[in-house]
Motif scaffolding. Structure first.
Motif, PDB file in Angstrom:
ATOM      1  N   ASP A   1      51.999  54.050  41.371  1.00 24.69           N
ATOM      2  CA  ASP A   1      52.249  52.906  40.959  1.00 24.69           C
ATOM      3  C   ASP A   1      53.150  51.755  40.617  1.00 24.69           C
ATOM      4  N   PRO A   2      52.886  50.699  40.020  1.00 24.61           N
ATOM      5  CA  PRO A   2      53.237  49.407  40.841  1.00 24.61           C
ATOM      6  C   PRO A   2      54.192  49.558  39.396  1.00 24.61           C
ATOM      7  N   PRO A   3      54.985  48.264  39.979  1.00 21.11           N
ATOM      8  CA  PRO A   3      56.655  48.370  38.910  1.00 21.11           C
ATOM      9  C   PRO A   3      55.607  47.702  37.462  1.00 21.11           C
ATOM     10  N   ALA A   4      56.657  48.084  36.605  1.00 22.30           N
ATOM     11  CA  ALA A   4      56.901  48.227  35.175  1.00 22.30           C
ATOM     12  C   ALA A   4      56.385  46.344  34.904  1.00 22.30           C
ATOM     13  N   GLY A   5      55.117  45.969  33.796  1.00 27.65           N
ATOM     14  CA  GLY A   5      55.361  44.864  33.257  1.00 27.65           C
ATOM     15  C   GLY A   5      53.587  44.663  33.861  1.00 27.65           C
ATOM     16  N   TRP A   6      53.099  45.109  34.493  1.00 28.97           N
ATOM     17  CA  TRP A   6      51.429  44.404  35.273  1.00 28.97           C
ATOM     18  C   TRP A   6      50.754  45.009  34.162  1.00 28.97           C
ATOM     19  N   GLU A   7      49.876  44.318  33.942  1.00 29.86           N
ATOM     20  CA  GLU A   7      49.017  44.726  34.215  1.00 29.86           C
ATOM     21  C   GLU A   7      47.824  43.915  34.513  1.00 29.86           C
TER      22      GLU A   7
ATOM     23  N   HIS B   1      54.025  41.038  32.597  1.00 19.26           N
ATOM     24  CA  HIS B   1      54.860  40.329  31.972  1.00 19.26           C
ATOM     25  C   HIS B   1      53.959  38.881  31.013  1.00 19.26           C
ATOM     26  N   GLY B   2      52.972  39.418  31.054  1.00 16.69           N
ATOM     27  CA  GLY B   2      51.605  38.460  30.156  1.00 16.69           C
ATOM     28  C   GLY B   2      51.308  37.198  31.112  1.00 16.69           C
ATOM     29  N   ARG B   3      51.797  36.634  32.547  1.00 13.86           N
ATOM     30  CA  ARG B   3      51.906  35.217  33.005  1.00 13.86           C
ATOM     31  C   ARG B   3      50.992  36.177  33.917  1.00 13.86           C
TER      32      ARG B   3
ATOM     33  N   SER C   1      54.021  38.652  49.047  1.00 15.31           N
ATOM     34  CA  SER C   1      53.008  40.080  49.424  1.00 15.31           C
ATOM     35  C   SER C   1      53.649  41.680  48.708  1.00 15.31           C
ATOM     36  N   ALA C   2      54.541  40.923  47.529  1.00  8.92           N
ATOM     37  CA  ALA C   2      55.061  41.709  46.636  1.00  8.92           C
ATOM     38  C   ALA C   2      54.058  42.152  45.514  1.00  8.92           C
ATOM     39  N   ALA C   3      53.289  40.850  45.083  1.00 12.14           N
ATOM     40  CA  ALA C   3      52.171  40.733  43.545  1.00 12.14           C
ATOM     41  C   ALA C   3      51.135  40.962  44.385  1.00 12.14           C
ATOM     42  N   LEU C   4      51.036  40.698  45.897  1.00 13.40           N
ATOM     43  CA  LEU C   4      49.178  41.748  46.113  1.00 13.40           C
ATOM     44  C   LEU C   4      49.487  42.788  45.979  1.00 13.40           C
ATOM     45  N   THR C   5      50.819  43.470  46.703  1.00 19.09           N
ATOM     46  CA  THR C   5      50.794  45.181  46.212  1.00 19.09           C
ATOM     47  C   THR C   5      50.633  45.358  45.446  1.00 19.09           C
ATOM     48  N   ALA C   6      51.644  44.459  43.800  1.00 14.10           N
ATOM     49  CA  ALA C   6      51.367  45.311  42.873  1.00 14.10           C
ATOM     50  C   ALA C   6      49.519  45.256  42.412  1.00 14.10           C
ATOM     51  N   ILE C   7      49.132  44.439  43.173  1.00 15.42           N
ATOM     52  CA  ILE C   7      47.754  43.698  42.591  1.00 15.42           C
ATOM     53  C   ILE C   7      46.848  45.259  42.744  1.00 15.42           C
TER      54      ILE C   7
END
Length: 325
Positions: A151-157, A220-222, A248-254
């Motif tokens: 799972d990605p970190p909390a707050g992502w959608e 978190h909505g942004r 890269s951390a954002a790309l991992t979550a995405i």
């Protein structure tokens, strides 16, 4: 003496009638023709996309191609490039050298226009276009498994991409381009063309839209990035992902967000044109890279000052799927 000129609509219709079996991708001939005529009328299409034909004096179409002129940056050189697609010779006229003559005429036109390079994606191997001076770029495709969820970190959608998202998407894509020696630079009209092309295809294929194919990621909505992907035939295909600053951390979550959706849809395999760094972003996918047999990128400098040697390093010539014409 044959000459090069833009195709008339009746000639486009005839060309697509015969080539539809190769590139129709599940569309009926009528839908396929309607889609391409529609794309010619988009703002980007009017500026940067043409059907060209190589015609005999009596008007016989000997060969044809699609010519795109996107803005491309190669190292410190930025400008329109001549990008070739859908080279096609009617079956009854093959084996007479018409396609090479057409391509040489188009390349001469590109040189005269000042284009620094020509580019294409070959589905027939590299040797045919190498004989015309094109050079194959190192390119591969990756595949892996989705049998373990992280799972990605909390707050992502993820949510569907809208027109209002495009300025942020463009900036994220530009950030990714800044790290690559070869990049197609997409302005707003170019992005509109890509969306119009995808929407026109899927609407005609099965009446669907882009809601689950072109998405933005929110933290978190942004706005925190974007993901272009699709599922089918048991596998999830990742077309492109981007994040501000190429983080890269954002790309991992995405990617993990998208993978979670794919798993819920019953998909257990993943594939795509992914940069080598993606193996570190999502190690649970156990990505394996292999050379591509189709859509092989090839370049030909049209300006003697252009050199391709910086693209020899592994990964230096990465071209995202959406830049395939």
């Amino acid at each position: 003496m044959p000459r090069l000129r833009p195709a008339r609509r009746d000639e486009i219709a005839a060309i697509l009638r015969e080539s539809h079996g190769l590139w129709g991708a599940g569309l009926t001939y009528a839908a396929y023709l309607d889609m391409w005529l529609e794309l010619l009328e988009t703002p980007w299409g009017k500026r940067r996309f043409r059907h060209l034909v190589w015609v005999e004096e009596d008007g016989t179409v000997l060969s044809s191609l699609k010519l795109y002129r996107p803005v491309v940056r190669l190292l410190d050189r930025t400008g329109p490039a001549s990008v070739i697609g859908a080279v096609f010779t009617p079956r009854s006229l093959r084996g007479r050298g018409h396609a090479p003559e057409l391509i040489r005429a188009m390349l001469a036109e590109g040189r005269e226009a000042g284009d620094p390079l020509a580019m294409l994606f070959s589905d027939i191997g590299a040797s045919y276009y190498a004989a015309l001076g094109f050079r194959e770029l190192l390119a591969d495709e990756a595949s892996g498994t989705l049998d373990r969820a992280v799972d990605p970190p909390a707050g992502w959608e993820l949510r569907p991409m809208t027109e209002d998202d495009l300025p942020a998407v463009i900036r994220a894509h530009d950030d990714d381009c800044a790290t690559r020696p070869l990049a197609v630079i997409r302005d707003r009209e170019h992005w509109d063309f890509l969306l119009a092309r995808a929407a026109a295809y899927f609407a005609r294929l099965d009446g669907s839209d882009l809601a689950r194919r072109y998405r933005v990621a929110l933290f978190h909505g942004r706005f925190a990035g974007y993901l272009v992907s699709l599922g089918g035939e048991g596998a999830w295909a990742v077309r492109e992902a981007g994040a501000p600053g190429a983080d890269s951390a954002a790309l991992t979550a995405i990617l993990r967000l998208g993978a979670a959706d794919a798993r819920r849809a019953g998909l257990r395999k993943v594939h795509g044109w992914l940069p080598r760094g993606a193996a570190e972003w999502v190690p649970e996918w156990r990505l394996e890279h292999r050379p591509r047999r189709t859509a092989i990128p090839m370049l030909l400098p049209l300006d003697g000052a252009v050199t391709l040697s910086p693209l020899d390093a592994p990964g230096a010539s990465f071209v995202p799927y959406l830049d395939q014409f």
